[in-house]
Write a protein that holds these residues in place. Structure first.
Motif, mmCIF file in Angstrom:
data_model
loop_
_atom_site.group_PDB
_atom_site.id
_atom_site.type_symbol
_atom_site.label_atom_id
_atom_site.label_comp_id
_atom_site.label_asym_id
_atom_site.label_seq_id
_atom_site.Cartn_x
_atom_site.Cartn_y
_atom_site.Cartn_z
ATOM 1 N N ASP A 126 0.829 -1.210 0.000
ATOM 2 C CA ASP A 126 0.000 0.000 0.000
ATOM 3 C C ASP A 126 0.857 1.250 0.000
ATOM 4 O O ASP A 126 0.540 2.239 -0.688
ATOM 5 N N ASP A 127 1.949 1.248 0.787
ATOM 6 C CA ASP A 127 2.876 2.392 0.786
ATOM 7 C C ASP A 127 3.415 2.630 -0.611
ATOM 8 O O ASP A 127 3.489 3.775 -1.090
ATOM 9 N N LEU A 128 3.810 1.552 -1.275
ATOM 10 C CA LEU A 128 4.413 1.653 -2.605
ATOM 11 C C LEU A 128 3.408 2.149 -3.641
ATOM 12 O O LEU A 128 3.702 3.051 -4.430
ATOM 13 N N LEU A 129 2.219 1.569 -3.629
ATOM 14 C CA LEU A 129 1.225 1.931 -4.646
ATOM 15 C C LEU A 129 0.760 3.371 -4.512
ATOM 16 O O LEU A 129 0.281 3.973 -5.477
ATOM 17 N N GLY A 130 0.904 3.960 -3.325
ATOM 18 C CA GLY A 130 0.510 5.342 -3.128
ATOM 19 C C GLY A 130 1.634 6.340 -3.267
ATOM 20 O O GLY A 130 1.447 7.531 -3.031
#
Length: 388
Positions: A275-279
């Motif tokens: 989630d951190d990466l995709l955002g």
């Protein structure tokens, strides 16, 4: 236990060559692979970073000639470069006695030093292989996003949870900054090197502007260039060159830069979870670097890799020239609707490739234009690896 694609190739090289030199970054699994292959051969293993094993080599010729009838694995061979001329002599001695294969398996984590020493002393006697961290074909397509997030270093990929994986990568980077780079002659403060790595993570997949990068660090371009060389020598950095093509157009001539392991990119940027990466704004560039690195790991011997970009806007993320003479054009998109960009279509007319693909995170092949297929990464890797 994840079986490495390189294992049968290493076994074959040892069956054919007197010396095999296996290089790659630290913690990529070289020792594990060497011990796995060596066990079946009854090989003897020496770690040249171990004081106990180095003590065995106080009289190296006396010790090594005792084992001319046995395969010897010498780990971190660059720590004792004085062994290379002796190994040449011992290889020639063994050949006169009728043994021509499987004498030495040399492991090293510093590319130019090992290659230079081996090239000077073992010319015509050694075969070379590079072991990279895990790739998509080794872990399976169902684990693709985990591999992308954590990177391919075995300890990071196989960690019990995301936090443990993230901590391992932080410790790995710290060891390189504080130990490995200074051992190669790096003199910059640790914090400056850390800033350089973090800036490279933010610049993943961008054109190298050395003067701008140096100015941001308060250093001169020559110093930063030398550190980029060190990072490349340690298998942490890839500089992808531009394609030199006679197409009658003004071409971009600066290389693109990538940190080779996506997990290290994410650790430098503080991205712990998917989630951190995709955002995060780096998501597209991170996916591009991940795809580039995975494809280059299965590029057939003799193949070459470039990118293509003109000042008028034609662009290809990756151009592969295969040993067969074929040219493959590859666009990389982090989208389930992988429509090629106009610049890619323009480049098709410029370069007239044998095949053209858009790599995307889906699981089926989709036609997306005349002669262009949207293809999952593992499938395209399989085509390259199998020659299909």
């Amino acid at each position: 236990m994840i079986i490495r694609r390189l294992q049968p190739i290493l076994e074959d090289r040892l069956a054919r060559s007197s010396v095999v030199v296996l290089t790659g970054p630290r913690q990529a699994g070289k020792t594990t692979l060497a011990l796995t292959v060596g066990e079946a051969m009854g090989a003897l293993y020496l770690d040249l970073e171990s004081d106990r094993d180095r003590a065995r080599l106080l009289e190296p010729e006396l010790y090594l000639e005792t084992y001319l009838n046995r395969t010897l694995i010498l780990d971190e061979i660059h720590r004792m470069p004085q062994l290379f001329p002796l190994l040449r002599s011992l290889v020639d001695r063994a050949r006169r006695q009728g043994r021509r294969n499987g004498l030495y398996l040399l492991l090293g984590s510093v590319s130019p030093e090992v290659s230079r020493q081996a090239g000077e002393s073992l010319a015509g006697r050694a075969s070379y292989l590079e072991l990279a961290p895990f790739d998509s074909l080794e872990v399976g397509s169902e684990a693709l996003e985990t591999l992308w997030l954590r990177g391919g270093f075995p300890e990071s990929y196989l960690a019990p949870d995301e936090e443990a994986s993230f901590r391992w990568r932080q410790d790995f980077l710290r060891a390189y900054v504080e130990r490995e780079i200074p051992l190669l002659g790096g003199r910059l403060p640790v914090e400056t090197v850390r800033r350089l790595l973090t800036m490279l993570a933010h610049l993943q997949g961008e054109l190298l502007n050395l003067s701008r990068l140096a100015g941001s660090l308060g250093l001169d371009g020559r110093t930063v260039g030398r550190y980029l060389d060190l990072l490349a020598d340690l298998y942490l950095l890839r500089r992808l060159p531009p394609l030199e093509a006679n197409v009658g157009k003004r071409l971009i001539r600066s290389p693109k830069v990538y940190l080779r392991d996506s997990g290290l990119v994410h650790a430098l940027l503080g991205l712990r979870t998917l989630d951190d990466l995709l955002g995060h704004p780096v998501v597209g560039a991170s996916w591009e670097g991940f795809v580039v690195e995975n494809l280059l790991r299965v590029l057939p011997e003799g193949g070459e890799a470039y990118f293509y970009r003109t000042r008028a806007g034609a662009e290809v993320d990756l151009v592969l020239r295969l040993g067969s003479g074929e040219m493959w054009m590859i666009e990389i998109k982090r989208s389930l609707t992988p429509k090629p960009r106009p610049g890619f279509r323009t480049a098709l007319g410029d370069l007239k490739p044998s095949r053209a693909f858009v790599v995307y995170p889906g699981d089926e092949v989709i036609p997306v234009g005349e002669g262009v297929e949207a293809t999952p990464l593992p499938l395209l890797m399989t085509r390259l690896w199998d020659g299909s």
